[in-house]
Design an enzyme around this catalytic site. Structure first.
Site, mmCIF file in Angstrom:
data_model
loop_
_atom_site.group_PDB
_atom_site.id
_atom_site.type_symbol
_atom_site.label_atom_id
_atom_site.label_comp_id
_atom_site.label_asym_id
_atom_site.label_seq_id
_atom_site.Cartn_x
_atom_site.Cartn_y
_atom_site.Cartn_z
ATOM 1 N N CYS A 35 13.353 11.045 7.035
ATOM 2 C CA CYS A 35 13.377 10.610 8.430
ATOM 3 C C CYS A 35 14.771 10.668 9.034
ATOM 4 O O CYS A 35 14.914 10.783 10.249
ATOM 5 C CB CYS A 35 12.803 9.208 8.555
ATOM 6 S SG CYS A 35 13.573 8.007 7.456
ATOM 7 N N GLU B 117 10.214 1.470 10.576
ATOM 8 C CA GLU B 117 11.112 2.616 10.609
ATOM 9 C C GLU B 117 10.248 3.850 10.799
ATOM 10 O O GLU B 117 9.417 4.181 9.950
ATOM 11 C CB GLU B 117 11.947 2.746 9.338
ATOM 12 C CG GLU B 117 12.994 3.849 9.509
ATOM 13 C CD GLU B 117 13.722 4.196 8.235
ATOM 14 O OE1 GLU B 117 13.569 5.341 7.768
ATOM 15 O OE2 GLU B 117 14.423 3.318 7.710
ATOM 16 N N LYS C 83 0.857 -1.185 0.000
ATOM 17 C CA LYS C 83 0.000 0.000 0.000
ATOM 18 C C LYS C 83 0.897 1.239 0.000
ATOM 19 O O LYS C 83 1.393 1.669 1.032
ATOM 20 C CB LYS C 83 -0.912 0.052 1.230
ATOM 21 C CG LYS C 83 -2.009 1.120 1.101
ATOM 22 C CD LYS C 83 -2.461 1.690 2.421
ATOM 23 C CE LYS C 83 -1.621 2.846 2.881
ATOM 24 N NZ LYS C 83 -1.676 4.035 2.011
ATOM 25 N N GLU D 195 9.108 16.150 15.852
ATOM 26 C CA GLU D 195 9.676 16.024 14.515
ATOM 27 C C GLU D 195 8.983 17.025 13.594
ATOM 28 O O GLU D 195 7.761 17.003 13.442
ATOM 29 C CB GLU D 195 9.487 14.602 13.986
ATOM 30 C CG GLU D 195 10.135 14.373 12.630
ATOM 31 C CD GLU D 195 9.936 12.950 12.121
ATOM 32 O OE1 GLU D 195 10.829 12.436 11.422
ATOM 33 O OE2 GLU D 195 8.883 12.359 12.433
#
Length: 537
Positions: A308, A274, A201, A406
């Protein structure tokens, strides 16, 4: 943010000019291309994706329901057994052919990556590099990683032990939008090499890139049914993928990662995650300041910071902070922003409204609470709806959101330190532990400091590329940055089930040859002492 809070910042970043005769979205995303790429996608509804450069629609796409996801898994399972029985070297050969096709036809996918993510072309090329490296590595090494391994048995000579590796079955992969080539097919390649099928997906807004990779893998020899793609909203399609998968691979936010892990745990299937990062870069007193400043630009602003493993916190020794900031801020202000499907721009756009809102919120709140804008700090709607200038902040402190959350955008905060222990402590002070960077001329000291940083990867004298690009070594996060690793042996063995086959020969693991229970126990005691004395493992 008012003009008074960030004077002279608007317009300091020039735009990269578009070359004459430049390609447009309509030139690249043709109806014929969309029809070819979406052939075989299991979807009974309709949806669409858009380009961040302008906000316009790129393509109409099939949209999957939970029932469509179940059908995709059914098709994948029907094909997986035959694929698993295909010799591993033939499976690996598909990856090597894919490697060559990606490099030969990279211009096609670079256009798609740029149109779907808004990133600059050089940053899009990072994905081509990463996928080629992964394809080459597992194409060459898969057979060695997966071959049966002999181990010392319970009783040497008498017990013969072999470790086998079997594919898990059908891997459910949920891929993010920020690196739609590398974080989709790049993670699927070792799963295929291990004999699995994959139901992927991708993010709807960047699914054309993933579908292009699927099309190329099929051209390279992968059976089409082994690689299924479903498209739809994450809260609808994502849980359905987790519900049917034999193993789940997820890259995305920590919040969603926890939900994926809970769903997988309820079914007792494995998962690799992750997740987010708040990565730090340490510039020591003896660092090469020119190289560190140039490296910081790469580390902080590649893909507009939507990476990331990019750097969001800079810790600079006070002895070199002024010299470093002079160079870093100048380089940041000189970055060229652009939308062209060509090399030349230093940074592109954010991917969408949600990312822009987060970046604006973090910067405006920081400034309102006392932070100073050294570069950038403003949106650039003159270039596109989601452009934001690369931004450097000083005076950032908790509880500012930009200090702890973040940002996932082109924003970095700069902090001065006087003691390395202090810098390491600050670098480790977040719940995240994905990537970090150390700059020093003393290689030994750099390695010593790297070992103290609680992150899955550490780069010395670079931001993130060396560790990520070293495909033989594991890459992943500690703490809230995830579970499991991609790359290296862990990156392929996670897609397998280990099986131990022990063949007992000549004598049983029980009293024999006339021994009673006590005699057998004494014999085994002597044998165990002898095996220790012989240093058997």
């Amino acid at each position: 943010m008012t003009d008074a809070q960030a004077p002279a910042q608007t317009g300091t970043n020039p735009s990269a000019p578009a070359p004459a005769g430049a390609r447009t979205a309509a030139d690249v995303v043709t109806p014929e291309l969309v029809a070819r790429l979406t052939k075989g996608v299991t979807g009974s509804g309709r949806t669409a994706n858009h380009t961040p450069f302008t906000g316009e629609k790129l393509a109409d796409l099939p949209e999957s329901t939970p029932e469509d996801v179940a059908l995709a898994f059914e098709r994948a399972r029907a094909a997986q057994d035959v694929w698993a029985r295909t010799p591993v070297r033939r499976r690996a050969a598909v990856l090597l052919r894919f490697h060559d096709l990606v490099l030969a036809r990279q211009a096609e996918v670079l256009d798609l990556i740029q149109l779907e993510t808004g990133k600059a072309r050089l940053h899009a090329h990072e994905e081509v590099q990463a996928v080629a490296v992964a394809a080459r590595h597992y194409g060459r090494r898969a057979a060695a990683y997966l071959r049966p391994k002999r181990h010392t048995g319970a009783i040497p000579v008498l017990t013969k032990v072999t470790e086998l590796r079997h594919p898990r079955g059908v891997v459910g992969q949920i891929a993010p939008w920020n690196y739609p080539l590398e974080l989709s097919v790049g993670d699927a390649l070792p799963a295929f090499a291990a004999g699995n099928a994959v139901v992927m997906k991708p993010d709807t807004e960047t699914c054309l890139t993933a579908l292009w990779a699927r099309d190329l893998l099929i051209e390279a020899g992968l059976p089409a049914e082994v690689f299924q793609v479903v498209i739809g909203e994450g809260p609808v399609v994502g849980p359905a993928v987790v519900r049917h998968a034999d193993y789940v691979s997820f890259t995305g936010s920590t919040r969603t990662g926890r939900e994926v892990a809970q769903g997988a745990a309820a079914r007792l299937v494995g998962v690799s995650l992750e997740l987010g990062g708040k990565n730090a870069m340490l510039v020591l007193r003896d660092a090469d300041i020119e190289k560190a400043a140039a490296g910081a630009v790469r580390a902080c602003f590649s893909s507009a910071g939507q990476l990331c493993i990019s750097i969001e916190r800079l810790y600079v020794h006070e002895a070199v902070a002024d010299a470093f900031l002079e160079r870093f801020v100048a380089r940041t202000k000189a970055m060229r922003l652009g939308t062209s499907l060509a090399y030349g721009a230093d940074m592109g756009s954010l991917v969408g409204e949600r990312q822009l809102e987060t970046v604006v919120r973090h910067v405006e709140e920081a400034v309102a609470k006392g932070a100073t804008v050294l570069a950038g700090g403003v949106a650039r709607p003159d270039l596109g709806p989601y452009f934001f200038e690369p931004t450097v902040l000083a005076g950032v402190e908790a509880p500012m959101a930009v200090c702890t959350e973040e940002t996932f955008g082109p924003v970095v905060s700069v902090h001065r330190f006087s003691d390395v222990d202090e810098a390491v402590e600050h670098a480790n002070s977040t719940p995240y532990g994905l990537n970090s960077s150390v700059w020093t001329k003393d290689a030994r000291r750099g390695r010593e400091i790297a070992a103290r940083l609680r992150t899955g990867t550490v780069n010395i004298n670079e931001g993130y590329a060396p560790a990520y690009g070293s495909a033989q070594s594991p890459m992943g996060g500690m703490k809230d940055s995830g579970l499991g690793r991609r790359h290296g042996s862990e990156g392929i063995l996670k897609y397998t089930e280990a099986q131990t086959v022990a063949h007992q020969r000549l004598l049983p693991m029980a009293p024999s040859l006339g021994m009673d229970d006590e005699g057998y126990a004494a014999f085994m005691t002597r044998s165990l002492k002898a095996m220790k004395a012989l240093r058997l493992r």
